[in-house]
Design a protein around this motif. Sequence first.
Motif, PDB file in Angstrom:
ATOM      1  N   HIS A   1     -81.838  24.588  35.971  1.00 23.93           N
ATOM      2  CA  HIS A   1     -82.363  24.763  37.330  1.00 23.93           C
ATOM      3  C   HIS A   1     -83.384  25.881  37.492  1.00 23.93           C
ATOM      4  O   HIS A   1     -83.924  26.050  38.587  1.00 23.93           O
TER       5      HIS A   1
ATOM      6  N   ALA B   1     -81.579  18.675  37.231  1.00 24.13           N
ATOM      7  CA  ALA B   1     -81.170  18.231  38.567  1.00 24.13           C
ATOM      8  C   ALA B   1     -82.348  17.597  39.305  1.00 24.13           C
ATOM      9  O   ALA B   1     -82.197  16.553  39.957  1.00 24.13           O
TER      10      ALA B   1
ATOM     11  N   ASP C   1     -77.046  23.207  44.991  1.00 28.29           N
ATOM     12  CA  ASP C   1     -77.005  24.119  43.852  1.00 28.29           C
ATOM     13  C   ASP C   1     -76.152  25.323  44.238  1.00 28.29           C
ATOM     14  O   ASP C   1     -76.540  26.113  45.100  1.00 28.29           O
TER      15      ASP C   1
ATOM     16  N   GLY D   1     -81.886  28.577  42.318  1.00 34.07           N
ATOM     17  CA  GLY D   1     -82.469  27.474  41.560  1.00 34.07           C
ATOM     18  C   GLY D   1     -83.960  27.360  41.816  1.00 34.07           C
ATOM     19  O   GLY D   1     -84.436  26.366  42.381  1.00 34.07           O
TER      20      GLY D   1
ATOM     21  N   THR E   1     -85.651  24.052  40.459  1.00 29.45           N
ATOM     22  CA  THR E   1     -85.423  22.866  41.279  1.00 29.45           C
ATOM     23  C   THR E   1     -86.235  22.947  42.561  1.00 29.45           C
ATOM     24  O   THR E   1     -86.833  21.952  42.995  1.00 29.45           O
TER      25      THR E   1
ATOM     26  N   THR F   1     -79.483  25.385  48.333  1.00 28.02           N
ATOM     27  CA  THR F   1     -79.116  26.263  47.235  1.00 28.02           C
ATOM     28  C   THR F   1     -78.577  27.581  47.777  1.00 28.02           C
ATOM     29  O   THR F   1     -79.205  28.231  48.599  1.00 28.02           O
TER      30      THR F   1
ATOM     31  N   SER G   1     -75.997  20.981  41.153  1.00 28.27           N
ATOM     32  CA  SER G   1     -76.250  21.948  40.094  1.00 28.27           C
ATOM     33  C   SER G   1     -75.027  22.851  40.056  1.00 28.27           C
ATOM     34  O   SER G   1     -74.878  23.763  40.885  1.00 28.27           O
TER      35      SER G   1
ATOM     36  N   THR H   1     -74.327  18.375  37.244  1.00 26.96           N
ATOM     37  CA  THR H   1     -74.816  18.811  35.943  1.00 26.96           C
ATOM     38  C   THR H   1     -74.551  20.294  35.764  1.00 26.96           C
ATOM     39  O   THR H   1     -74.724  21.094  36.691  1.00 26.96           O
TER      40      THR H   1
ATOM     41  N   GLU I   1     -74.740  24.093  35.015  1.00 23.46           N
ATOM     42  CA  GLU I   1     -75.753  25.152  34.985  1.00 23.46           C
ATOM     43  C   GLU I   1     -75.129  26.396  34.354  1.00 23.46           C
ATOM     44  O   GLU I   1     -74.768  26.368  33.192  1.00 23.46           O
TER      45      GLU I   1
END
Length: 308
Positions: free
Chosen positions: A121, A137, A157, A163, A166, A180, A239, A282, A284
């Motif tokens: 990210h 992401a 996130d 992030g 991203t 985020t 994320s 996913t 991080e």
Amino acid sequence: MTTALLTHADCLSHKTPPGHPEQVARLEHVLHALEGLDLQRVTAPMAAEDDLLRIHPARYLDDLRRALPGEGIKQLDSDTWMSPGSLDAAFRGAGAAVRAVDMVLNGDVGNAFCATRPPGHHAETETSMGFCLFGNAALAAKHALDHHGLKLVAVVDFDVHHGNGTQDLLWDEKRALVITSQQMPLWPGTGDPEEDGAHGNVMNLPLAPESTGAAMRDVYSEQAFPRLRAFKPELIILSAGFDAHKDDPLAQLQWETEDFRWLTAQLCALAQDLCQGRIVSTLEGGYDLNALAEAAKAHVEELIKAAT
């Protein structure tokens, strides 16, 4: 329905210097923690170059290939390194994100978790940084939008670090909402609420150092969740960084493992209401090995509950 776990041994071949926080043992601890869980285990494919070109220009991929060392390790910036296996690992991480989106949107699984490294990210359009090479992401979001034809996708996130990658990769993408949360102040120094995207499509939620999981729960309940409901995404991408844990050495937030469990459960419930439960998560950050393993397991256990 079940939860897919996508990973590959190539992700263990990305080497960093001794003492570096983004180490092979991170993924080993996560995978060990997930042993015995009821998961559909999937070998992460290599991403196709055309997929990566959705977010990174060809010249950036060429630069990474030129930088790849034949032996030893090579420093790209103050904290990002490459070894001979790093590009294969990064292509597996990107490929896992793409395959996870395919599986969830095709109805093969209810949701998915990509246990890969390096993380993604912080990778910007043409800049590797913060241990990251490819924006996994953001790639998942663009693949869902451009390949599967979704109209709206959200990325959430919760890594302790902003992030920025991203945000950069999806800044101009009005079909994507990026939410985020991050400790502020903290590296990389971005993530102010005024950074709201070209179309008002970015929501930054800074959290003060030493703030607890209770503060996180308030911020998400009062700001993030209503924004998600109003946006009505057809897929939610997570994320999943676990470095907001109180034991993490790289930051000062004070979340407990149960805070990650709560946040995952809430996001799964929202996904159930908004988009048939469709979530792709996913991996991080997370740099205390035991805290990372424990929190990641709690996260995946909630995904499994939501998928069944």
